[in-house]
Structure formats: C-alpha cells, structure tokens
Scaffold this motif. Structure first.
Motif, short mmCIF file in Angstrom:
data_model
loop_
_atom_site.label_atom_id
_atom_site.label_comp_id
_atom_site.label_asym_id
_atom_site.label_seq_id
_atom_site.Cartn_x
_atom_site.Cartn_y
_atom_site.Cartn_z
N VAL A 220 0.84 -1.21 0.00
CA VAL A 220 0.00 0.00 0.00
C VAL A 220 0.87 1.25 0.00
N SER A 221 1.89 1.27 0.86
CA SER A 221 2.78 2.42 0.93
C SER A 221 3.44 2.68 -0.42
N ALA A 222 3.89 1.61 -1.08
CA ALA A 222 4.52 1.75 -2.39
C ALA A 222 3.52 2.22 -3.44
N LEU A 223 2.29 1.73 -3.35
CA LEU A 223 1.26 2.18 -4.29
C LEU A 223 0.98 3.67 -4.12
N PHE A 224 0.88 4.13 -2.88
CA PHE A 224 0.65 5.55 -2.63
C PHE A 224 1.81 6.40 -3.18
N GLU A 225 3.04 5.92 -3.01
CA GLU A 225 4.19 6.65 -3.55
C GLU A 225 4.06 6.78 -5.07
N LYS A 226 3.63 5.71 -5.72
CA LYS A 226 3.47 5.73 -7.17
C LYS A 226 2.39 6.71 -7.60
N TRP B 153 1.07 9.33 -5.91
CA TRP B 153 1.36 10.71 -5.57
C TRP B 153 2.67 11.21 -6.19
N GLY B 154 3.46 10.31 -6.75
CA GLY B 154 4.74 10.71 -7.31
C GLY B 154 5.72 11.13 -6.24
N SER B 155 5.61 10.54 -5.05
CA SER B 155 6.49 10.87 -3.94
C SER B 155 7.85 10.22 -4.12
N THR B 156 8.85 10.79 -3.49
CA THR B 156 10.16 10.15 -3.49
C THR B 156 10.12 8.90 -2.62
N PRO B 157 10.98 7.91 -2.90
CA PRO B 157 10.98 6.68 -2.09
C PRO B 157 11.13 6.99 -0.61
N GLY B 158 10.27 6.36 0.19
CA GLY B 158 10.27 6.59 1.62
C GLY B 158 9.43 7.77 2.06
N SER B 159 8.73 8.42 1.11
CA SER B 159 7.91 9.59 1.44
C SER B 159 6.44 9.36 1.10
N SER B 160 5.98 8.14 1.31
CA SER B 160 4.58 7.82 1.04
C SER B 160 3.66 8.64 1.95
N PRO B 161 2.46 9.00 1.45
CA PRO B 161 1.50 9.71 2.32
C PRO B 161 1.14 8.95 3.58
#
Length: 268
Positions: free
Chosen positions: A24-30, A32-40
């Motif tokens: 889920v965290s990795a999906l949110f990063e994808k 939102w276009g967040s940098t790795p480790g910066s998931s919402p």
C-alpha cells in the motif's frame, strides 16, 4: 469484515499484514509521485491504525493491488470516520469500490458519517465526491497540510474542502446503487467563478441565491505549464468558494462535471 466483491472484478478487503501494508505504501508513492520513503502513509502508521481497529483496506484485481484507503475514527465519538488517504490506479474503478466498502464498514459499526478532504480545484475529484457519492463540502480549509512537493500538489498551497458524507442520505444510498442523485438548479442561477478563454479565472456577480463556481479543466497540468495561472486559480477559489462556505452557504451538487452548485441560506 468479509471480502467485498465488485461487479468490475475487484475484491476489496481489510488489510493487516506488514507485507500488504508495504505494498500500500509503495502504491501511494506511485500515485502521488512521492520520493521513495515519502509515502502519504507509512507502514508503521497503517499497522498501528489497523491494529487499533481503524479502517485500512485494499482493492485487488486479479490478485494485484490497484487501490487502497486508510481511515480513522473521529469526533463526535461513535458517529464519524475520517478517511485520510485513498488512492487508486486509473482504469479499474477501484476508488468507487473502496468508498462503497468503506461505507458498509462504517455502517456495520454504527457510524453515521464519513469525512475526508480533497483539493477543490481538481475537477474529477469534485465530480466523484459530489455527483458520484453524494458527499457535500462543508468547510474550506486554507493551506491545510502546509507545503507538499509531490507530483500531484506541485508545490501549490494545500487548500482543501472538507467533505461530509451522510451515510443514510438519499444521495449516498443512490451512490451505493450506482446512481447519481439529480441536482435541482433554479433558472436564475448565475456563474460567479468561470474559466476565461485564456484559462485564467474570472469572478463575476454573486448576488443570486444559487451560483455556479467553475473548476479549471486540469489544474495539475496547469501547475506544470503555468504556475502563475494555477496560483491565480487557488486564490480565486479560496476567495469565492471559501467565502461562500464561510458565510453559511451550502454546496448542493456538482453541475455538468464542471461547477459547484452553491446555495445561500435566505432564511437567516
């Protein structure tokens, strides 16, 4: 809660395991276009929320995670669930499936309302929240999350509209049956905020009881290609929609996939 099947081949279910929460965290990063480790939402946060009995769910298609949502109990105690993050990959209708699952989950626990925030400048989200689900913005929150530099927010001020979704309201019941409730619009309604030919906002007369507040077609693209125009839209929406809500007006729907329908209280 048991797995919830969807007519679109989706399965929505509660999540608890660390492996699933990492997905889920990795999906949110994808999304939102967040940098790795910066998931919402981080794995540890979701683990704690799920273990404490809050809502953490994923939507799967063919065994692949295509959407997820995280929510927690809010005040008034025993009445409200606040949906903090929901993200879904396009093309699967996972966002709707997650919201309907979330509604069932809340009703099973005796809750009456789900709230969440969204950017009032994003047209597709406004249509989804108001026309598809029957939610209603009840408060305008200026720069609610502070600066966010992910791809979606693009460094813009994080103004948000707080949506209240009354779970037993006819519009919410219609949404659960995949129907959109019609919005009654008087003939003398006027447009108070509109899109000019050059894409900039235009503020017009606002003395009518019911007004239209138009949303730009694609604010996310505008942030990339013309940050100045995007800023002008942020300030205009803050002034117009924020001002209307502050004075006690009600958002009653979203018209023609383009405009908020706002009605003033004439009894005050």
């Amino acid at each position: 809660m048991p797995k919830s099947p969807s007519p679109h081949g989706l399965v929505v279910r509660d999540l608890h395991e660390l492996r699933e929460l990492a997905d889920v965290s990795a999906l949110f990063e994808k999304i939102w276009g967040s940098t790795p480790g910066s998931s919402p939402m981080g794995v540890e946060q979701m683990r704690a929320l799920a273990h404490a009995g809050n809502y953490v769910a994923g939507a799967f298609k063919g065994g692949q995670l295509v959407g997820a949502s995280v929510a927690f109990f809010a005040a008034p105690v025993g009445e409200v669930l606040h949906s903090h993050v929901t993200g879904a990959l396009p093309g699967h209708r996972a966002g709707l499936a997650l919201k309907l699952h979330q509604r069932e989950w809340a009703l099973e626990r005796g809750l009456r309302r789900i709230t969440w925030t969204f950017d009032p400048l994003v047209r597709r989200n406004a249509h989804f929240n108001l026309a598809k689900l029957g939610g209603r913005p009840v408060e305008y929150l200026t720069s609610f999350y502070g600066a966010m530099d992910d791809v979606i927010n693009g460094g813009d001020d994080t103004d948000r509209a707080l949506v209240a979704w009354e779970l037993d309201h006819p519009a919410a019941i219609a949404a659960s049956a995949s129907h959109s409730a019609p919005v009654a619009i008087p003939a003398d309604a006027v447009t108070v905020l509109s899109v000019r030919d050059d894409g900039l906002p235009a503020v017009g007369r606002d003395d009518a009881t019911t007004v239209f507040v138009e949303v730009p077609p694609d604010i996310e693209a505008l942030r990339r290609i013309d940050p100045g125009a995007a800023k002008a839209w942020r300030l205009a929406m803050r002034e117009v929609l924020g001002g209307l809500l502050a004075e006690g007006a009600r958002v009653t729907g979203f018209h023609d996939r383009a405009s908020y329908v706002v009605t003033r209280d004439t009894t005050a």
